[in-house]
Scaffold this motif. Structure first.
Motif, PDB file in Angstrom:
ATOM      1  N   ASP A 170       0.813  -1.226   0.000  1.00 28.03           N
ATOM      2  CA  ASP A 170       0.000   0.000   0.000  1.00 28.03           C
ATOM      3  C   ASP A 170       0.838   1.265   0.000  1.00 28.03           C
ATOM      4  O   ASP A 170       0.432   2.292  -0.517  1.00 28.03           O
ATOM      5  CB  ASP A 170      -0.881   0.053   1.254  1.00 28.03           C
ATOM      6  CG  ASP A 170      -2.140  -0.726   1.071  1.00 28.03           C
ATOM      7  OD1 ASP A 170      -2.287  -1.358   0.016  1.00 28.03           O
ATOM      8  OD2 ASP A 170      -2.967  -0.710   1.984  1.00 28.03           O
ATOM      9  N   GLU A 171       1.977   1.205   0.660  1.00 27.19           N
ATOM     10  CA  GLU A 171       2.725   2.436   0.880  1.00 27.19           C
ATOM     11  C   GLU A 171       4.000   2.529   0.050  1.00 27.19           C
ATOM     12  O   GLU A 171       4.510   3.607  -0.190  1.00 27.19           O
ATOM     13  CB  GLU A 171       3.067   2.553   2.363  1.00 27.19           C
ATOM     14  CG  GLU A 171       1.790   2.486   3.195  1.00 27.19           C
ATOM     15  CD  GLU A 171       1.980   2.872   4.614  1.00 27.19           C
ATOM     16  OE1 GLU A 171       3.113   2.891   5.084  1.00 27.19           O
ATOM     17  OE2 GLU A 171       0.951   3.150   5.271  1.00 27.19           O
ATOM     18  N   ARG A 195       1.406  10.036  -9.734  1.00 30.65           N
ATOM     19  CA  ARG A 195       0.429  11.109  -9.540  1.00 30.65           C
ATOM     20  C   ARG A 195       1.190  12.365  -9.166  1.00 30.65           C
ATOM     21  O   ARG A 195       1.585  12.544  -8.031  1.00 30.65           O
ATOM     22  CB  ARG A 195      -0.573  10.733  -8.442  1.00 30.65           C
ATOM     23  CG  ARG A 195      -1.439   9.552  -8.807  1.00 30.65           C
ATOM     24  CD  ARG A 195      -2.575   9.333  -7.817  1.00 30.65           C
ATOM     25  NE  ARG A 195      -3.454   8.278  -8.283  1.00 30.65           N
ATOM     26  CZ  ARG A 195      -3.345   6.975  -7.958  1.00 30.65           C
ATOM     27  NH1 ARG A 195      -2.380   6.598  -7.150  1.00 30.65           N
ATOM     28  NH2 ARG A 195      -4.184   6.082  -8.448  1.00 30.65           N
TER      29      ARG A 195
ATOM     30  N   ASN E 172      -4.787  11.044  12.324  1.00 25.24           N
ATOM     31  CA  ASN E 172      -5.691  11.560  11.308  1.00 25.24           C
ATOM     32  C   ASN E 172      -6.915  12.181  11.959  1.00 25.24           C
ATOM     33  O   ASN E 172      -7.785  11.467  12.448  1.00 25.24           O
ATOM     34  CB  ASN E 172      -6.105  10.412  10.367  1.00 25.24           C
ATOM     35  CG  ASN E 172      -6.880  10.921   9.183  1.00 25.24           C
ATOM     36  OD1 ASN E 172      -7.435  12.014   9.220  1.00 25.24           O
ATOM     37  ND2 ASN E 172      -6.928  10.119   8.140  1.00 25.24           N
TER      38      ASN E 172
ATOM     39  N   ASP F 169      -9.097   3.268   3.077  1.00 23.91           N
ATOM     40  CA  ASP F 169      -8.074   3.178   4.109  1.00 23.91           C
ATOM     41  C   ASP F 169      -7.862   4.562   4.727  1.00 23.91           C
ATOM     42  O   ASP F 169      -7.980   5.583   4.045  1.00 23.91           O
ATOM     43  CB  ASP F 169      -6.775   2.686   3.456  1.00 23.91           C
ATOM     44  CG  ASP F 169      -5.641   2.543   4.435  1.00 23.91           C
ATOM     45  OD1 ASP F 169      -5.502   1.468   5.019  1.00 23.91           O
ATOM     46  OD2 ASP F 169      -4.881   3.522   4.606  1.00 23.91           O
ATOM     47  N   GLU F 171      -5.242   6.096   5.570  1.00 25.43           N
ATOM     48  CA  GLU F 171      -4.069   6.855   5.146  1.00 25.43           C
ATOM     49  C   GLU F 171      -3.900   6.915   3.635  1.00 25.43           C
ATOM     50  O   GLU F 171      -3.246   7.802   3.121  1.00 25.43           O
ATOM     51  CB  GLU F 171      -2.828   6.227   5.775  1.00 25.43           C
ATOM     52  CG  GLU F 171      -2.977   6.193   7.292  1.00 25.43           C
ATOM     53  CD  GLU F 171      -1.711   5.869   8.009  1.00 25.43           C
ATOM     54  OE1 GLU F 171      -0.790   5.374   7.368  1.00 25.43           O
ATOM     55  OE2 GLU F 171      -1.669   6.121   9.233  1.00 25.43           O
ATOM     56  N   ASN F 172      -4.486   5.978   2.935  1.00 24.94           N
ATOM     57  CA  ASN F 172      -4.310   5.929   1.492  1.00 24.94           C
ATOM     58  C   ASN F 172      -5.661   5.869   0.798  1.00 24.94           C
ATOM     59  O   ASN F 172      -6.313   4.827   0.803  1.00 24.94           O
ATOM     60  CB  ASN F 172      -3.460   4.699   1.135  1.00 24.94           C
ATOM     61  CG  ASN F 172      -3.077   4.689  -0.315  1.00 24.94           C
ATOM     62  OD1 ASN F 172      -3.708   5.360  -1.136  1.00 24.94           O
ATOM     63  ND2 ASN F 172      -2.055   3.930  -0.652  1.00 24.94           N
ATOM     64  N   TYR F 174      -6.516   5.501  -2.113  1.00 23.00           N
ATOM     65  CA  TYR F 174      -6.612   4.583  -3.246  1.00 23.00           C
ATOM     66  C   TYR F 174      -6.744   3.131  -2.796  1.00 23.00           C
ATOM     67  O   TYR F 174      -6.809   2.229  -3.612  1.00 23.00           O
ATOM     68  CB  TYR F 174      -5.377   4.734  -4.153  1.00 23.00           C
ATOM     69  CG  TYR F 174      -5.235   6.123  -4.705  1.00 23.00           C
ATOM     70  CD1 TYR F 174      -5.983   6.519  -5.808  1.00 23.00           C
ATOM     71  CD2 TYR F 174      -4.398   7.053  -4.114  1.00 23.00           C
ATOM     72  CE1 TYR F 174      -5.887   7.808  -6.313  1.00 23.00           C
ATOM     73  CE2 TYR F 174      -4.295   8.353  -4.603  1.00 23.00           C
ATOM     74  CZ  TYR F 174      -5.037   8.719  -5.695  1.00 23.00           C
ATOM     75  OH  TYR F 174      -4.950   9.988  -6.182  1.00 23.00           O
TER      76      TYR F 174
END
Ligand SMILES: Nc1ncnc2c1ncn2[C@@H]1O[C@H](COP(=O)(O)OP(=O)(O)O)[C@@H](O)[C@H]1O
Ligand SMILES: Nc1ncnc2c1ncn2[C@@H]1O[C@H](COP(=O)(O)OP(=O)(O)O)[C@@H](O)[C@H]1O
Ligand SMILES: Nc1ncnc2c1ncn2[C@@H]1O[C@H](COP(=O)(O)OP(=O)(O)O)[C@@H](O)[C@H]1O
Ligand SMILES: Nc1ncnc2c1ncn2[C@@H]1O[C@H](COP(=O)(O)OP(=O)(O)O)[C@@H](O)[C@H]1O
Ligand SMILES: Nc1ncnc2c1ncn2[C@@H]1O[C@H](COP(=O)(O)OP(=O)(O)O)[C@@H](O)[C@H]1O
Ligand SMILES: Nc1ncnc2c1ncn2[C@@H]1O[C@H](COP(=O)(O)OP(=O)(O)O)[C@@H](O)[C@H]1O
Ligand SMILES: [Mg+2]
Ligand SMILES: [Mg+2]
Ligand SMILES: [Mg+2]
Ligand SMILES: [Mg+2]
Ligand SMILES: [Mg+2]
Ligand SMILES: [Mg+2]
Lengths: 238, 238, 238, 238, 238, 238
Positions: A170-171, A195, E172, F169, F171-172, F174
């Motif tokens: 994911d990261e 992006r 967050n 998610d 943090e993400n 996408y």
């Protein structure tokens, strides 16, 4: 000295011309490769195109999918004008859709049968789409590792050139989802979304590793079109 | 005062001239070293070159691989013009491919047998490629630590100069995958990808630690060519 | 008012002049201190130098290592011209290498014996290199905490000035690997790598805490040379 | 309208003049407060100074330490010229050093006895240094929460104004180590290191919350001197 | 077309005029809302003010607190000149302080009794302060989810407009601490600290979601004063 | 060549004109799609609008909600002037609200019954809102994967075009909350908040993947109005 040197390792082309140009001499035969990428980066397309290139040259091939049905794979290939149905009818191609749950449960057997299938079929190219779905089936980390390790070893011994597809972390786009497969393979292709400032997301590929091959370390833009993956090795992503 | 001081510790060269120039006097003999890097940063090449340097000087050496087959290692060395097959035939070199699962299961025995092998073989250099694959086999953290700890201790006692290779942490290139081995070794080399503004990924090495040695702390670019690893200690990565 | 105030707490010097200059009056005797740093930042050197300073003044000292052999410690000290072998022969110094696994298993006993050893030996300075290796031996967090807590308490009660070394957290150089020891100690020194724009990695030290002492809060560059650690309290790291 | 309004809640001063000036009317009596900070930010000093301010006005006070010995606390206070030994002799102050392991094990009893002690002693101020060491003793999260919750409740009911100290989270200075206590308290003070461009680390305090009080939301620099904590409410940290 | 459209959903005001102006037509009745924020962002104040607005209009209301005592809530309201004690005496308001441990243990019962209480009391507004403390009581994730899910469902069925308060995630501010409640609610208000270049911390609110309502998506500054929460919908936070 | 090529795959429109314009030829029928987004990004609205578009053309449809009541869904649709109650009365639409706990427990049955329902009802479009709530019900990761995998497979086989909604998610944006569903679906839409310099939060959509379709890779702004989702494919988000 280097000039006179001639590699003795037999090599093949992937079938994506822009990418093949980035690899001096080609991919060593029987390499175990992996393409790492997020959903939609073209991993399945890459695999299909890799097989199609071999099929066109008269090679035999095997496509194992854990994600889609046999029919969906045929549809995608046919849509692109790659006659996978014909190759299948003519016994040059085998498309196998496996249930990942069952595959995980009977991996011992599969490890035994796959080399037999490959040999009988005389397959020179094999795709497994995707190894992440297989890895996902194991909750226990060490179990996953040893199973995947043993499975990749049996693929290497089967004498076929193999392309695995793998989800990306994911990261970190350079890392596979479970972080093992890139260490067990001879070649690693990283497919990623770029992006930037522009509002258009672009696609870029980097060859991270090919054992026994001299390759470009540039990150190059590519597109997915009806004709498959098109790498622009002359263009620049940044 | 420092001028008059003469180190009494016997030292050796790694065999990568750019890197050797960054280390004053050389690596203390019998050091346990580790090279940390992502896939394709050249860890295996580093290990092979380290052995080749010793072999050329008539030393004996052992290469233990958990990742590839004996044949694959021979292919890679031969491709580079390093006559590993000849060294092996002449009993100067032993290449051992171990199954990591089995190695983990019989580490007790191996810990006992390895020093014997090293002594009988009179090996002066040893490579283990990679320690991460061994570490991966243990799910239980404290088990992993104590096993790795005991294993490195037996290597230190065996009286051989050793290079371990280790995968890097996904997020921190200066940290090994399991975060232990850099604390148990006498020397740490960090191999990393540098992805800057340019679209070309570059390779850079930093000597993070060498006990009892005065070394450069610069990060230097290197390339992997057919001839092996080439560190440009005059160039600058940034 | 502050001018007239005279501290009644007896104080000692560390033996690293640049650092001692940053501490007004010196370290309170019997403090339990910790040096936190990544591999190669000089924690072991710091510990050796701290002992050497005491030894030179006729004090007795104990060096406990969980990471290296007694011989390796002697080699390092001798290489630097610090006569640890002579101090040991003259019973002014004890170097003990413990197996961390055994230490963890018999910490109860050690907790009992250490104060006895310290008293009999009349040790004024003690180093434990490193507390992280001890902490690593416990998988169970609360077990680790209570063991480390009890162990530090017994050190405090033994009446010796102690320097522990600790690995740093992978992501935060100001935090120890297990995040406990900085809360249990009277003084915290942070040794870290500074990787800026320049391609040369530098070393910097910050005094994060000394109970009952007025100290500089600057981050100062240092180097490790053959003579040990050299803190440049006049220079600036940025 | 707001002008005519007169708060009916009795209020006290902390004893740190710069900070008291940032709070309109003072801290409501019987509040449960917490100071969150990394090692060396002055949490213990804050607690001692808070008590000293009350003691000077003739109030009774209790200091419970889980981290240091009774003697170490007395030393620190005495060093600062705060006559804690005299206050103790005159039964105005009780300094209690508890073993966190034992405290955790007998928290039920302590929860019963503490209010009795407070009432008998007629204590108006109480410090617990630190609540994190207590929290650390529980591995089981829900156990930790309910224990801490019940403990804070008993402190609130005991009718004393309390200052807890808490370690900060490694990554977020506004969060306590275990992330519970800031939600159970009436007031939260955040003590943090500010490491900017300059090589000097500075200290800064922010009042994050005081129930029923109008307070500044500025982040203000402070220093720890021999006289205790000095908040510069006129200065600016940035 | 849109001009002629008249919503048929009955709607209410929150009672914070700046915020109400940001919502076209008001909050649909019987909505289940949540305010997410760090300690001190004014969640409790928001809840009290929301109730006070209803009480002033003659509605009945229930305030359930898991964090403070009934008395503390009364003190806070009274301090602000909101006559909660009078409303309670006149049976227009019920303030209930529950022990979160007990609430978690008897949630089944509470789920049954709460709708009865609401109906008998004819409550039109309800506040639960805070849902995070309830969520914290469950260690088992799926248990927590199903309990919270069932609890919110029973609140929705009880026919009352409800405001839950929730702690924010440490990293967050748009996410609740346990990451569930924002998905189960009809409306989400995000209260957060804005720590910019200035040394003054400011407060800002964003309406993240209101089902069936057209609302501003701006982030607006607010202050907490003696009169409650004041949103400056004309000002800009950046 | 590409010009002459005519896709043989039957395709449909989503019903969001701006988005449909970004997809060449439309969505292949029977695709399994997912919309990933935070709370309030319009996932439910997207699903309703997707169904409404089909209903208007005389198709049958099924809406399964795990989050809201049947009534709430009807209210939302009616508020928008979409006559879901009429469609339901005329047996063209089925709205089913399932308890996620029960759904998880009886997924085996549902997997069997759903295809029957779809066939009997002759449904051409189906929405499941949200798959995350189903995924949440499983604590065991491998259980979750195999259940979700089998469930999506049965949906694919049922011959209906399906839109799943999924939480993003933390943090993400996408990535889906549980990180599986985007790999099991044929099409992925990413709905996200864009919080830039301006204090107004904006909404933006990106088509991340549609198997067998040529689509724009731009990130486009959209708004949620009374009429539903409005994608501005001519505007630019940055
Ligand atoms: N006919 C086509 N024309 C252009 N792009 C296409 C076409 N078919 C598929 N694609 C693109 O290929 C993507 C899917 O590629 P795929 O190989 O399935 O990715 P992955 O396996 O990595 O998820 C689609 O999201 C789309 O962007
Ligand atoms: N003949 C060659 N010429 C140039 N580069 C090569 C050659 N052979 C291998 N390489 C480079 O070396 C890399 C592999 O190095 P290796 O030592 O196996 O890395 P690691 O062990 O760290 O994964 C390949 O990815 C390729 O970039
Ligand atoms: N003779 C020397 N001259 C200069 N630097 C040295 C010398 N010996 C050791 N060093 C430096 O000290 C480092 C090791 O310090 P050490 O105290 O062992 O670190 P740590 O204990 O933190 O791992 C080496 O990596 C090297 O950089
Ligand atoms: N006499 C003094 N003069 C100046 N600073 C001091 C003095 N005594 C202690 N300090 C400072 O106070 C710090 C310790 O404060 P303390 O309250 O113990 O912090 P904490 O409890 O947060 O760890 C020391 O690190 C030092 O910087
Ligand atoms: N009389 C007052 N005047 C101004 N601000 C106040 C007053 N009373 C409380 N506050 C502010 O309100 C904050 C507490 O709000 P509260 O609603 O309890 O927050 P939360 O519930 O989010 O923790 C205090 O930290 C203070 O900043
Ligand atoms: N009538 C309306 N006019 C404008 N916006 C609306 C209207 N109704 C709902 N919305 C917007 O739609 C959002 C809810 O969309 P929804 O599809 O429920 O999101 P999700 O399912 O992703 O949580 C609300 O937060 C609001 O911003
Ligand atoms: Mg695919
Ligand atoms: Mg390798
Ligand atoms: Mg060391
Ligand atoms: Mg303290
Ligand atoms: Mg509150
Ligand atoms: Mg929704």
């Amino acid at each position: 000295d280097e000039e006179d040197y001639e590699s003795e390792i037999p090599r093949i082309d992937l079938g994506i011309s822009g990418l093949d140009n980035m690899i001096q001499g080609g991919i060593p035969e029987r390499h175990l490769m992996v393409s790492i990428g997020s959903p939609g980066t073209g991993k399945t397309t890459f695999g299909l195109q890799f097989l199609h290139h071999g099929l066109q040259q008269g090679e035999s091939a095997v496509f194992i999918t854990l994600e889609q049905s046999r029919e969906a794979i045929l549809d995608t290939a046919n849509e692109r004008g790659w006659k996978f149905d014909r190759y299948e009818r003519e016994d040059q191609l085998a498309i196998v859709d496996l249930d990942p749950v069952e595959m995980a449960n009977s991996l011992d057997n599969i490890r035994g049968e796959l080399p037999v299938l490959i040999r009988e079929f005389d397959a020179e190219r094999l795709v497994l789409d995707s190894v992440s779905l297989l890895e996902m089936m194991y909750d226990d980390q060490s179990k996953r590792r040893t199973e995947v390790f043993d499975f990749t070893r049996s693929l290497k011994e089967a004498g076929v050139t193999t392309m695995l597809t793998s989800e990306a972390d994911d990261e970190n786009p350079y890392t596979s989802r479970h972080g093992i497969i890139e260490y067990l393979t001879d070649a690693v292709f990283v497919l990623q979304y770029v992006r930037g400032d522009a509002s258009e997301t672009r696609l870029a590929v980097e060859i991270q590793k090919i054992r026994n091959a001299n390759h470009s370390r540039a990150t190059k833009p590519y597109e997915i079109t009806l004709d498959g993956i098109d790498v622009y090795e002359q263009a620049s992503i940044f």
